[in-house]
Design an enzyme around this catalytic site. Structure first.
Site, PDB file in Angstrom:
ATOM      1  N   SER A 189       0.836  -1.195   0.000  1.00  0.00           N
ATOM      2  CA  SER A 189       0.000   0.000   0.000  1.00  0.00           C
ATOM      3  C   SER A 189       0.877   1.254   0.000  1.00  0.00           C
ATOM      4  CB  SER A 189      -0.962  -0.046   1.193  1.00  0.00           C
ATOM      5  OG  SER A 189      -1.981   0.901   1.072  1.00  0.00           O
ATOM      6  N   ASP A 286     -10.164  -3.698  -4.772  1.00  0.00           N
ATOM      7  CA  ASP A 286      -9.220  -2.756  -4.164  1.00  0.00           C
ATOM      8  C   ASP A 286      -9.220  -1.462  -4.966  1.00  0.00           C
ATOM      9  OD1 ASP A 286      -7.116  -1.377  -3.023  1.00  0.00           O
ATOM     10  OD2 ASP A 286      -5.641  -2.964  -3.280  1.00  0.00           O
ATOM     11  N   HIS A 316      -8.110  -5.231  -0.589  1.00  0.00           N
ATOM     12  CA  HIS A 316      -6.887  -4.529  -0.233  1.00  0.00           C
ATOM     13  C   HIS A 316      -6.312  -5.116   1.056  1.00  0.00           C
ATOM     14  CE1 HIS A 316      -4.119  -1.112  -0.176  1.00  0.00           C
ATOM     15  NE2 HIS A 316      -4.367  -0.982   1.120  1.00  0.00           N
TER      16      HIS A 316
END
Length: 390
Positions: A189, A286, A316
């Site tokens: 991320s 996501d 995610h």
């Protein structure tokens, strides 16, 4: 004795009916949880997301899945060391080092945790399970970097801290049996953003030389780009919301001119050539999916060896759930294999294309389904029938 036999028969019947009602309730609950506005989820994904979004498990942060159970990646026990390293001026940041027992030298992996660049959303602690597992699965020294975050520290503090830690690792490799000539970067991320930015900074500042990069569902742009996945998965149900992304941008990059800097938005960087081989892993559900895949394509067009895999049916942060989700284990296995090949100098180049990995099949699918129903039964038993609401 006929009355006793009849009572026993009635008890058996009642027990059977009770079990049937429970099974039907569990099946109905899972069916409801699988149905979302963005599509139908696999049972395990649906159950895990429902538990998180209804606060039925303890969350460490809002945008990364919590550590549900503890566990490692197998292999020999690891040595762990927590210390502080100098970055800018008199500032020191925490790092956590996991390394194999033995003389080495072992490859080094710098790991940058996710967490939206903001205080309270991610740390060395929240990502400890991934770091330990990567160290075990790759027989490498893995250094998790506790870079400074917003709102107290805006861009470029996080990337400058991360780069200083990278330089420190190269200089001090001998102290932890690391190989200064074999250093990779990895992150998830926001940490995936930092990891690939490290490759740009290392190229632009003439070192350290980086062997490979592994990016789990990376954020690759702060600019307002038309990306379909940002539109359809932005509610926050899939563990990352548009609201959190905008807040991260406002706090980490408060000045609009920062959004076009290649060290915040590598997707729009003018020059992506001469970067190390990359593995980019994305998730179907996501908001960051499309920009991760667009970045993979741009790297390829710039002459970089790239592998890109989209995992179907997951959200995610799914790799953080490797202890309870088979797709998370697949993702961690793929990343570990890529890193071992890169460190061994045996990565084989092939024509670029986005690989789409289906949800678990065969015996893994059966196991996922059974575990999903078992978890759902536990949740229903613990909290009551109100969980039947989607």
């Amino acid at each position: 004795m006929r009355w006793a036999k009849r009572i026993l028969q009635n008890l058996v019947l009642l027990s059977s009916l009770t079990i049937a009602v429970v099974l039907i309730s569990v099946a109905f609950a899972v069916y409801l949880w699988q149905s979302t506005d963005a599509g139908r989820l696999p049972a395990k994904t649906a159950v895990v997301l429902h538990a998180i979004n209804n606060n039925l498990v303890t969350l460490d942060i809002d945008v990364r899945p919590p550590r549900i159970v503890s566990g490692g990646g197998g292999g020999s026990p690891l040595l762990r060391e927590d210390l502080y390293v100098p970055v800018v001026g008199d500032v020191q940041v925490p790092v956590r080092i996991y390394r194999p027992q033995g003389e080495g030298p072992y490859p080094i992996i710098m790991y940058y945790h996710g967490g939206a660049f903001m205080e309270g959303y991610g740390s060395i602690e929240t990502h400890d399970n991934i770091v330990r597992s990567l160290a075990s699965r790759t027989e490498s020294v893995v250094i998790s970097v506790g870079y400074r975050v917003a709102p107290e520290h805006i861009f470029p503090a996080a990337v400058e801290d991360s780069y200083a830690a990278l330089q420190w690792a190269e200089r001090n490799a001998g102290s932890f049996n690391g190989d200064p000539d074999t250093i990779s970067v990895a992150g998830d991320s926001a940490g995936g953003n930092i990891a690939t930015v490290m490759t740009l900074m290392a190229r632009d500042r003439e070192g350290p030389e980086i062997t490979s990069q592994v990016l789990f569902y990376p954020l690759t742009t702060f600019q307002d780009v038309d990306l379909r996945s940002r539109e359809i998965y932005d509610s926050g149900y899939y563990l990352l919301s548009r609201q959190v992304m905008y807040r991260a941008r406002d706090l980490y990059t408060p000045e609009e001119m920062m959004w076009s800097n290649p060290y915040t938005s590598p997707l729009q960087a003018d020059n992506l050539s001469d970067l190390p081989p990359a593995l980019i892993i994305t998730a179907e559900f996501d908001p960051l999916r499309d920009e991760g895949e667009a970045y993979a394509k741009r790297l390829f067009e710039s002459g970089v060896h790239v592998r890109a895999t989209r995992y179907r049916g997951v959200m995610h942060g799914f790799v953080s759930f490797y202890e309870v989700m088979q797709s998370g284990r697949y993702g961690l296995q793929e990343a570990s294999s890529f890193l071992r090949q890169a460190h061994g100098g045996v990565l084989q180049e092939s024509p670029y294309q986005l690989q789409v990995r289906q949800s678990p099949q065969g015996i893994d699918r059966v196991r996922e389904q059974a575990e999903a129903f078992a978890i759902a039964a536990y949740l229903l038993g613990r909290t009551g029938a109100d969980l039947l609401t989607p």
